[in-house]
Scaffold this motif. Structure first.
Motif, short mmCIF file in Angstrom:
data_model
loop_
_atom_site.label_atom_id
_atom_site.label_comp_id
_atom_site.label_asym_id
_atom_site.label_seq_id
_atom_site.Cartn_x
_atom_site.Cartn_y
_atom_site.Cartn_z
N ASN A 1 0.88 -1.17 0.00
CA ASN A 1 0.00 0.00 0.00
C ASN A 1 0.92 1.23 0.00
N ASN A 2 1.23 1.70 -1.20
CA ASN A 2 2.07 2.90 -1.28
C ASN A 2 1.17 4.12 -1.07
N ASN A 3 1.03 4.47 0.20
CA ASN A 3 0.15 5.61 0.52
C ASN A 3 0.96 6.90 0.69
N GLN A 4 2.18 6.88 0.20
CA GLN A 4 3.04 8.07 0.05
C GLN A 4 3.68 8.56 1.35
N TRP A 5 3.34 7.91 2.48
CA TRP A 5 3.89 8.35 3.75
C TRP A 5 4.25 7.16 4.63
N ALA A 6 5.41 7.24 5.28
CA ALA A 6 5.77 6.30 6.34
C ALA A 6 5.83 7.16 7.62
N ILE A 7 4.74 7.18 8.34
CA ILE A 7 4.47 8.20 9.36
C ILE A 7 4.74 9.56 8.71
N SER A 8 5.82 10.27 9.08
CA SER A 8 6.04 11.62 8.55
C SER A 8 7.06 11.65 7.41
N VAL A 9 7.56 10.48 7.01
CA VAL A 9 8.57 10.44 5.93
C VAL A 9 7.87 10.29 4.58
N PRO A 10 8.01 11.28 3.69
CA PRO A 10 7.34 11.18 2.39
C PRO A 10 8.04 10.18 1.48
N ARG A 11 7.32 9.69 0.50
CA ARG A 11 7.84 8.68 -0.43
C ARG A 11 9.19 9.09 -1.04
N ARG A 12 9.36 10.37 -1.38
CA ARG A 12 10.59 10.78 -2.08
C ARG A 12 11.81 10.69 -1.17
N LEU A 13 11.63 10.70 0.14
CA LEU A 13 12.76 10.53 1.07
C LEU A 13 12.90 9.08 1.53
#
Ligand code: MG
Length: 359
Positions: A188-200
């Motif tokens: 589930n690529n929901n673009q966030w890992a808690i506060s870390v955005p996908r690009r980081l």
């Protein structure tokens, strides 16, 4: 046509609910059932957050925005398959036969929420996994056993985008490739890992391409598009059941909620990004497509939402009316046989909470 590449996202529905590829006549009933589940889970999810806010539930991980992918997983799994969830899989668990009040029990810290009904497909499934990514290697183990037993069964494991940076993820894909495991890894690529955005999170152009290094198939699908998700999972699970190897699916979605009720995403996420994501959300999108095709209308919507409210209210009443679990439950599911040090603690706990009287 079903597009399957790590670099191009398979989609059936445009953001405004227009069909890129219209379903056949035999597919509508399944889509309507899927829509009903998505609408139910959205109401359930909202009430669960409210229960946490009023002190009646522990920390809760919302599935707001993930309704299409978690519903599609439940609709495509067969009774003999195995499901290894992470923690935003409410609709899958519900469709596997976990009762809504049990999902509340789990998040309320009551182990009885994991005691899935013996007559439901969920009895084969693992409980929710909160540590990031550890469920992946466990799923590889389940898939290994299913293969050794020559079962006609697939194992579906879910994780978030953040988990794909962990060793567990790469080890799982690696062994799944080498041993041709009947495993489907749904991210589930929901673009966030808690506060870390996908690009980081990762410099990979896509998460799906991480399959290439493991020698398995990987592709992207629109996770906010129920018909596209059904295409993807039907294909992947069927291949796994037939011994044709493991598949990685990257479902593109967006976490419309906070990470959990212990988070405040407004501290790190732009309101404009959230607003844009709401324009692509899965529930309204499918509803619009069904309405425009003449398979759903306002009266059906109203009646169904009333039904959902009653069903969710009943689940909440049942959850709140359940007497507390014994305090010893916190130790009783850790080991097959408790080590001596914990046996002594368990005896003390029992003494304190029951006064030594067994129920
Ligand atoms: Mg995530």
């Amino acid at each position: 046509m079903f597009t399957r590449t790590p670099y191009e996202c398979h989609t059936r529905l445009a953001v405004d609910g227009q069909w890129h590829a219209r379903p056949g006549d035999d597919q509508w009933a399944r889509l309507i059932e899927g829509y009903r589940t998505m609408a139910l889970i959205r109401q359930f999810d909202k009430k669960a957050v409210n229960l946490q806010r009023t002190g009646k539930l522990g920390t809760y991980a919302s599935c707001l925005g993930a309704e299409a992918l978690t519903t599609a997983a439940g609709q495509t799994l067969q009774p003999d398959d195995y499901f290894v969830p992470y923690y935003r899989d409410q609709a899958t668990q519900y469709l596997r036969g976990v009762r809504l009040e049990q999902i509340l029990q789990y998040w309320g810290g009551d182990e009885r929420g994991n005691d899935f009904p013996a007559d439901a497909p969920a009895v084969r499934d693992l409980p929710n996994c909160v540590p990031i990514g550890t469920q992946l290697t466990q799923a590889a183990g389940v898939a290994t056993k299913a293969k050794q037993r020559h079962e006609h069964a697939a194992v579906l494991v879910t994780c978030g985008d953040g988990a794909t940076s962990r060793g567990d993820f790469h080890e799982t894909l690696n062994v799944a490739g080498v041993w041709q495991l009947p495993l489907v890894v749904l991210v589930n690529n929901n673009q966030w890992a808690i506060s870390v955005p996908r690009r980081l999170q990762t410099a990979s152009r896509t998460i799906a391409q991480k399959a290439e290094a493991a020698g398995i198939e990987g592709f992207q699908v629109d996770g906010n598009d129920l018909p596209a998700m059904l295409d993807a999972l039907d294909y992947a699970l069927d291949r796994a059941r037939h011994g044709k190897g493991a598949i990685l699916i990257e479902a593109m979605s967006y976490r419309l909620s906070d990470h959990t009720t212990a988070d405040d995403a407004s501290r790190y996420r732009k309101a404009s990004d959230l607003h844009a994501a709401w324009q692509r959300e899965p529930v309204a999108r499918l509803r619009q497509a069904l309405v425009e095709a003449g398979h759903w209308d306002g009266d059906q919507e109203k009646a169904w939402l009333e039904h959902c409210q009653r069903q969710v209210d009943e689940a909440i009443d049942s959850y709140l009316a359940t007497p507390p679990a014994p305090a010893t439950d916190m130790l009783d599911y850790l080991y097959a046989n408790l080590p001596p040090a914990l046996l002594a603690q368990r005896a003390q706990l029992e003494q304190r909470t029951t006064g030594g009287h067994h129920a």
